[in-house]
Design an enzyme around this catalytic site. Structure first.
Site, PDB file in Angstrom:
ATOM      1  N   CYS A  16      -2.738  -0.343  -1.106  1.00 25.85           N
ATOM      2  CA  CYS A  16      -3.078   0.600  -2.200  1.00 25.85           C
ATOM      3  C   CYS A  16      -2.568   2.054  -1.725  1.00 25.85           C
ATOM      4  O   CYS A  16      -3.466   3.013  -1.695  1.00 25.85           O
ATOM      5  CB  CYS A  16      -4.607   0.631  -2.286  1.00 25.85           C
ATOM      6  SG  CYS A  16      -4.966  -1.187  -2.944  1.00 25.85           S
TER       7      CYS A  16
ATOM      8  N   LYS B 151      10.399  -3.982  -1.173  1.00 25.48           N
ATOM      9  CA  LYS B 151      11.299  -4.171  -0.245  1.00 25.48           C
ATOM     10  C   LYS B 151      11.083  -3.609   0.957  1.00 25.48           C
ATOM     11  O   LYS B 151      10.400  -2.389   1.186  1.00 25.48           O
ATOM     12  CB  LYS B 151      12.462  -3.886  -0.831  1.00 25.48           C
ATOM     13  CG  LYS B 151      12.573  -2.399  -1.479  1.00 25.48           C
ATOM     14  CD  LYS B 151      12.624  -1.383  -0.462  1.00 25.48           C
ATOM     15  CE  LYS B 151      12.497   0.285  -1.087  1.00 25.48           C
ATOM     16  NZ  LYS B 151      12.126   0.999  -0.009  1.00 25.48           N
TER      17      LYS B 151
HETATM   18  N1  LIG Z   1       6.361   5.606  -1.372  1.00 25.45           N
HETATM   19  C1  LIG Z   1       7.231   5.336  -2.132  1.00 25.45           C
HETATM   20  O1  LIG Z   1       7.819   6.329  -2.710  1.00 25.45           O
HETATM   21  C2  LIG Z   1       8.216   4.023  -2.114  1.00 25.45           C
HETATM   22  C3  LIG Z   1       8.973   3.807  -3.053  1.00 25.45           C
HETATM   23  C4  LIG Z   1       9.503   2.396  -3.157  1.00 25.45           C
HETATM   24  C5  LIG Z   1       9.005   1.593  -2.337  1.00 25.45           C
HETATM   25  N2  LIG Z   1       8.240   1.666  -1.408  1.00 25.45           N
HETATM   26  C6  LIG Z   1       7.689   0.506  -0.511  1.00 25.45           C
HETATM   27  O2  LIG Z   1       6.377   0.139  -0.953  1.00 25.45           O
HETATM   28  C7  LIG Z   1       5.934  -0.120   0.469  1.00 25.45           C
HETATM   29  C8  LIG Z   1       4.774   0.720   0.746  1.00 25.45           C
HETATM   30  O3  LIG Z   1       5.005   2.010   0.534  1.00 25.45           O
HETATM   31  P1  LIG Z   1       4.026   3.315   0.749  1.00 25.45           P
HETATM   32  O4  LIG Z   1       4.916   4.402   0.563  1.00 25.45           O
HETATM   33  O5  LIG Z   1       3.002   2.873  -0.414  1.00 25.45           O
HETATM   34  O6  LIG Z   1       3.372   2.878   1.918  1.00 25.45           O
HETATM   35  P2  LIG Z   1       1.784   3.612   2.363  1.00 25.45           P
HETATM   36  O7  LIG Z   1       1.790   3.538   3.982  1.00 25.45           O
HETATM   37  O8  LIG Z   1       1.437   4.536   1.608  1.00 25.45           O
HETATM   38  O9  LIG Z   1       0.674   2.489   1.924  1.00 25.45           O
HETATM   39  C9  LIG Z   1       0.878   1.231   2.256  1.00 25.45           C
HETATM   40  C10 LIG Z   1      -0.516   0.441   2.219  1.00 25.45           C
HETATM   41  O10 LIG Z   1      -0.692  -0.591   2.893  1.00 25.45           O
HETATM   42  C11 LIG Z   1      -1.624  -0.913   3.648  1.00 25.45           C
HETATM   43  N3  LIG Z   1      -1.674  -1.997   4.456  1.00 25.45           N
HETATM   44  C12 LIG Z   1      -0.672  -2.321   5.551  1.00 25.45           C
HETATM   45  N4  LIG Z   1      -0.686  -3.405   6.177  1.00 25.45           N
HETATM   46  C13 LIG Z   1      -1.642  -4.073   5.393  1.00 25.45           C
HETATM   47  C14 LIG Z   1      -2.133  -5.453   5.812  1.00 25.45           C
HETATM   48  N5  LIG Z   1      -1.526  -6.318   6.529  1.00 25.45           N
HETATM   49  N6  LIG Z   1      -3.009  -5.854   4.690  1.00 25.45           N
HETATM   50  C15 LIG Z   1      -3.367  -4.969   3.681  1.00 25.45           C
HETATM   51  N7  LIG Z   1      -2.784  -3.749   3.456  1.00 25.45           N
HETATM   52  C16 LIG Z   1      -2.070  -3.307   4.437  1.00 25.45           C
HETATM   53  C17 LIG Z   1      -1.878   0.377   4.209  1.00 25.45           C
HETATM   54  O11 LIG Z   1      -3.298   0.525   4.818  1.00 25.45           O
HETATM   55  C18 LIG Z   1      -1.526   1.225   2.955  1.00 25.45           C
HETATM   56  O12 LIG Z   1      -2.575   1.855   2.368  1.00 25.45           O
HETATM   57  C19 LIG Z   1       6.929   0.079   1.492  1.00 25.45           C
HETATM   58  O13 LIG Z   1       7.620  -1.297   1.804  1.00 25.45           O
HETATM   59  C20 LIG Z   1       7.899   0.937   0.746  1.00 25.45           C
HETATM   60  O14 LIG Z   1       9.153   0.847   1.385  1.00 25.45           O
HETATM   61  C21 LIG Z   1       7.488   3.020  -1.381  1.00 25.45           C
END
Ligand SMILES: NC(=O)c1ccc[n+]([C@@H]2O[C@H](COP(=O)([O-])OP(=O)(O)OC[C@H]3O[C@@H](n4cnc5c(N)ncnc54)[C@H](O)[C@@H]3O)[C@@H](O)[C@H]2O)c1
Length: 371
Positions: free
Chosen positions: A20, A101
């Protein structure tokens, strides 16, 4: 790739989100009839509870969510290192999976995910899904209808100075599974494979300009991140169909004046939209040297989540998901091939292939997915 269960009913599939963080808000806001997000979990219980409160969901522990038999699909929005382990556990627990991804950190993990989906009879899909948007679908139509003649070459560049200026927790962008290629490459490569077909071989060079990065975004401002991956990657890809693609991705330079994403054909040039968006502009250059804007033609714009919505329809109708595991696997294989080539100084022939996903039919309403 498995097909879904034809005739399995038409109720929206019940989705449980794992992870989340920053991107989850976009998925919570997605409006598609084929799925509804009902529950969420995160290693950080507080984040799951905040998301549940904000979006009317149930917050669970990750294990509880995976064990919940009323959940149809796990939406895996964790960081790259957790993608494969979480998706694998979800498939083993009997859920379909759609994830962010890149598909996995390495080839063995990715192959294992595909094999697990096949063995369990569950669907596996992955972001990006922007190639299902109006802009890139219009490009697909233009290429398939011969608007630029025979494709000869393409060039794509994503250049920026890294994500530590805005992302609240940017460390993962500089660890294995991050870097500009694995982070942003999927948008360009998924679009290119969907438009021009799979990649046969790659050649590349790469560098890491800064050994560490300093976070300037809140709440980690001032923290230092050790850089473990190449952060400027210049590649040439040879497509199975013949065109040559130059792809440059960087977290080391300041943004260029003009973004580059173009396909060059024997009869003209197609300027594509930013593949991290769903809309236009789409521009065509004819052999007379005239550029024109091409209208999106009333195609549904779509939004983040359309790949999951498409997978949910697949689960009901039995057709293949467009943003499916094989496509994500091939894109990952291309990116790992590029990094291998940069390290070895050799051209890398790729073992994987992916079919171009079926185009989205014209005439669908916003939010509608074809069965
Ligand atoms: N932030 C962006 O703009 C964006 C855009 C497109 C894609 N993404 C992709 O989405 C994914 C997440 O990015 P984000 O920016 O939301 O990262 P983030 O660090 O904000 O959120 C990731 C969340 O996953 C949780 N997490 C990590 N490992 C876990 C596990 N084993 N079990 C349960 N929860 C777990 C973390 O506690 C964290 O809350 C990445 O792969 C990123 O490449 C992000």
């Amino acid at each position: 790739m498995n097909r879904g269960e034809a005739g399995a009913g038409r109720r929206p599939l019940r989705v449980g989100v794992v992870g989340c963080g920053a991107i989850s808000k976009r998925y919570f806001a997605a409006a598609y009839d084929s799925f509804e997000v009902v529950a969420c979990a995160d290693l950080d219980r507080g984040r799951a509870e905040a998301a549940a409160e904000a979006h009317g969901l149930v917050a669970l522990e990750v294990e509880e969510l995976l064990a919940d038999p009323t959940i149809d699909v796990i939406l895996n929005l964790t960081i790259p290192a957790a993608h494969a382990p979480v998706s694998r556990a979800a498939l083993e627990a009997g859920h379909h999976v759609y994830q962010e991804k890149p598909l996995a950190l390495g080839r063995a993990e990715a192959a294992d995910l595909l094999a697990t989906a096949s063995r369990t009879g569950r669907l596996l899909g992955s972001a990006p899904d922007t190639f299902l948007g109006a802009g890139l679908q219009l490009c697909r139509h233009l290429i398939d209808s011969g608007a630029i003649g025979e494709p000869v070459a393409a060039s794509a560049a994503f250049l920026c100075h890294g994500h530590e200026s805005w992302h609240p927790d940017p460390g993962f962008y500089y660890r294995k599974g991050g870097g500009p290629l694995l982070d942003m490459g999927p948008y360009y490569l998924t679009a290119l494979v969907s438009l021009l077909g799979p990649v046969a071989a790659v050649d590349s060079m790469a560098r890491t300009t800064f050994a560490e990065r300093v976070v300037t975004s809140s709440p980690r401002a001032g923290e230092r991140i050790a850089v473990e991956v190449p952060t400027h990657v210049a590649a040439v890809l040879e497509l199975v169909a013949g065109p040559l693609v130059t792809l440059v991705t960087s977290f080391d330079v300041w943004p260029p004046r003009y973004a580059t994403f173009e396909i060059y054909g024997t009869e003209g040039t197609l300027a594509l939209p930013d593949p991290n968006t769903f809309g236009g502009p789409v521009r065509l250059l004819d052999p007379g040297g005239n550029w024109s804007d091409v209208s999106l033609d009333g195609r549904p714009l779509q939004q983040r989540g359309v790949g999951l919505a498409d997978l949910a329809v697949s689960a009901m109708s039995g057709r293949l998901p467009r943003a499916g595991g094989e496509l994500a696997h091939h894109v990952l294989d291309v990116m790992l091939g590029v990094l291998d080539s940069a390290e070895s100084g050799r051209r890398v022939a790729l073992q994987s292939r992916a079919e171009r996903p079926a185009p989205v039919p014209v005439g669908l309403a916003e939010g509608e997915i074809d069965p």
